[in-house]
Design a protein around this motif. Structure first.
Motif, PDB file in Angstrom:
ATOM      1  N   CYS A 185       0.900  -1.230   0.032  1.00 36.04           N
ATOM      2  CA  CYS A 185       0.173  -0.046   0.041  1.00 36.04           C
ATOM      3  C   CYS A 185       0.735   1.368  -0.063  1.00 36.04           C
ATOM      4  O   CYS A 185       2.074   1.201   0.137  1.00 36.04           O
ATOM      5  CB  CYS A 185      -1.057  -0.104   1.277  1.00 36.04           C
ATOM      6  SG  CYS A 185       0.173   0.338   2.655  1.00 36.04           S
ATOM      7  N   GLN A 225       1.684   3.242   2.281  1.00 31.07           N
ATOM      8  CA  GLN A 225       2.489   3.183   3.318  1.00 31.07           C
ATOM      9  C   GLN A 225       4.009   2.768   3.180  1.00 31.07           C
ATOM     10  O   GLN A 225       4.871   2.994   4.161  1.00 31.07           O
ATOM     11  CB  GLN A 225       1.902   2.691   4.625  1.00 31.07           C
ATOM     12  CG  GLN A 225       0.416   3.176   5.087  1.00 31.07           C
ATOM     13  CD  GLN A 225       0.588   4.509   5.322  1.00 31.07           C
ATOM     14  OE1 GLN A 225       1.577   5.235   6.134  1.00 31.07           O
ATOM     15  NE2 GLN A 225      -0.523   5.267   5.152  1.00 31.07           N
ATOM     16  N   HIS A 276       0.861  -6.329   1.762  1.00 33.64           N
ATOM     17  CA  HIS A 276      -0.402  -6.899   2.266  1.00 33.64           C
ATOM     18  C   HIS A 276      -0.669  -8.182   1.404  1.00 33.64           C
ATOM     19  O   HIS A 276      -0.318  -8.336   0.431  1.00 33.64           O
ATOM     20  CB  HIS A 276      -1.491  -6.033   1.805  1.00 33.64           C
ATOM     21  CG  HIS A 276      -1.382  -4.765   3.079  1.00 33.64           C
ATOM     22  ND1 HIS A 276      -1.679  -4.804   4.437  1.00 33.64           N
ATOM     23  CD2 HIS A 276      -1.011  -3.455   2.856  1.00 33.64           C
ATOM     24  CE1 HIS A 276      -1.425  -3.672   4.925  1.00 33.64           C
ATOM     25  NE2 HIS A 276      -1.322  -2.848   4.020  1.00 33.64           N
ATOM     26  N   CYS A 292      -1.199  -1.425  10.024  1.00 28.06           N
ATOM     27  CA  CYS A 292      -0.639  -0.513   8.991  1.00 28.06           C
ATOM     28  C   CYS A 292      -1.794   0.612   9.124  1.00 28.06           C
ATOM     29  O   CYS A 292      -3.208   0.520   9.112  1.00 28.06           O
ATOM     30  CB  CYS A 292      -0.768  -1.349   7.542  1.00 28.06           C
ATOM     31  SG  CYS A 292      -0.130  -0.223   6.362  1.00 28.06           S
ATOM     32  N   CYS A 340      -3.066   2.012   6.424  1.00 22.93           N
ATOM     33  CA  CYS A 340      -4.135   2.099   5.571  1.00 22.93           C
ATOM     34  C   CYS A 340      -5.366   1.257   6.014  1.00 22.93           C
ATOM     35  O   CYS A 340      -6.514   1.418   5.446  1.00 22.93           O
ATOM     36  CB  CYS A 340      -3.670   1.383   4.324  1.00 22.93           C
ATOM     37  SG  CYS A 340      -3.547  -0.267   4.490  1.00 22.93           S
TER      38      CYS A 340
END
Ligand code: ZN
Length: 433
Positions: free
Chosen positions: A253, A255, A260, A318, A320
């Motif tokens: 993602c 970040q 993931h 995370c 996200c």
């Protein structure tokens, strides 16, 4: 998130659902797969009940690619793990693999749908959204990457396939069609930065804001990534899959803190010690070889398949909102060398050497002195200098010291001029035996 209900589901709930899928998958394997009936039978498991749930999966034997390939026959070119009938198979991909001859990967319509759903989650994690344009450079052809490209339609992107091997055409497409994203191998992304700058083209000034890299390790190495981000003027995120199990199983993602698990619900992930095969707990910071099990696959499902990808796990939350473990690929077990008992990945050597940019170009070649995995120190490493950098002994010594400190390996470093090492428009070779 493409599927927030799935991607942000608490991980415990995911595992409970996966446990049910796994038990059903085991029953299916024992019913339909002569390969797994024999393999599990030899391990004393005759029924799905005896095998238990995901909590007991580490008791079951691992599956090696080689074992499966050995069961291929003229009548069954897929291998004895094939479960589906010919009429159920709607797609057959090939995997080039990193070793040996290609193998065939059959999919049912449902399997293909799950592959695309997985890949769409993984690529959407990078932040590309419906309505944007993405230029792709994979020559999908017979390869599983074709299924990854279908994910772009699923996300709602406007897909501009350009293919590999024509950098001129790619740059023209970027300049004329103004895509927001590009997808390529990390090696090709790096190659293009050099290619463009030598021709006075500033990729960093292009419309491309997101560079999605996949197909080989490297996109997650901080120094290498920094070089790509500077050259492209965009965010670099990586994705990873393995042809026998699925494409783009993992995707990073915005970040940029590990990939993931886009295949959650379809595939179960474990870690093992690559030498002993013993299970390694999936806790934060754990390292090991990734082992994957299909949970809802129909055509040729695999159980505890050794991917030969060596990863590090992250379990911290995370920002996200996606849940579950994340991974970063450290390297391929096939590329690993053992120097006086220490595991050394060529991609890790490149990562350390790249810290010395711009005095180095970031291109390296590890040249083992004897065939095989085990090597005596010092391990010879050829390091290409940056453009206009001088071959100073002090630089070679500093690189050697840094490699010793970070990777605990004794090396001999040879500096070579800019442009000496071969660039790749596809995947890089980091080891030359
Ligand atoms: Zn995230």
């Amino acid at each position: 998130m493409l599927e927030p209900g799935v991607e942000a589901r608490p991980w415990d709930e995911q595992l409970a659902l996966d446990d049910e899928s796994y038990r059903a998958q085991l029953a299916y394997l024992l019913e339909r797969s002569s390969f797994y009936r024999a393999k599990l039978g030899a391990a004393g498991v005759e029924s799905a009940q005896e095998a238990g749930g995901l909590g007991e999966i580490a008791r079951l034997p691992l599956t090696e690619k080689r074992e499966v390939k050995e069961t291929c026959t003229a009548d069954n070119p897929f291998g004895a793990h094939l479960c589906a009938s010919a009429s159920e198979i709607v797609r057959i991909y090939s995997t080039s693999g990193t070793t040996g001859t290609p193998s065939f990967v059959p999919l049912t319509a449902g399997d293909f749908e799950n592959w695309v759903a997985t890949s769409a989650r993984s690529y959407a994690a990078s932040g590309v959204t419906a309505g944007q344009r993405i230029v792709s450079t994979y020559n999908a052809g017979p390869w599983v990457a074709g299924a990854a490209l279908a994910a772009f339609d699923r996300i709602g992107l406007c897909h501009i396939p350009v293919g590999t091997g024509n950098s001129e055409r790619l740059v023209v497409a970027i300049e004329r069609l103004r895509p927001e994203a590009a997808v390529l191998t990390p090696s090709y992304a790096a190659y293009l930065v050099e290619w463009a700058s030598e021709r006075g083209v500033d990729l960093a000034a292009s419309t491309v804001e997101r560079v999605l890299v996949a197909g080989e390790p490297g996109g997650g190495e901080p120094a290498f990534r920094a070089k790509l981000e500077a050259g492209w003027g965009g965010l670099v995120t990586e994705a990873m899959g393995i042809g026998d199990i699925g494409v783009s199983l993992w995707g990073e993602c915005e970040q940029q803190d590990g990939m993931h698990f886009g295949a959650r619900g379809f595939v179960h992930a474990e870690l093992v010690d690559p030498e002993t095969g013993a299970a390694v707990e999936l806790r934060d910071g754990a390292r090991g070889e990734l082992v994957l099990t299909h949970l809802r696959h129909r055509a040729a499902p695999l159980l505890r398949f050794r991917t030969r990808d060596h990863v590090e796990v992250k379990t911290s939350p995370c920002r996200c909102g996606r849940t579950g473990p994340r991974v970063r690929c450290i390297g391929r077990t096939d590329d690993m060398l053992i120097v006086r008992g220490v595991n050394v990945f060529p991609s890790a050597v490149r990562e350390v050497v790249s810290e010395f940019a711009p005095r180095v170009s970031g291109h390296i070649l590890v040249r083992p002195r004897v065939p095989g995995v085990k090597q005596d120190p010092p391990l010879p490493v050829t390091v290409e200098l940056g453009r206009d950098a001088a071959p100073e002994d002090a630089l070679a010594e500093a690189i050697r010291a840094r490699l010793r400190n970070v990777l605990v390996v004794q090396t001999s470093v040879e500096l070579v001029p800019w442009g000496s090492l071969r660039r790749s428009e596809y995947k890089s070779t980091l080891v030359q035996h």
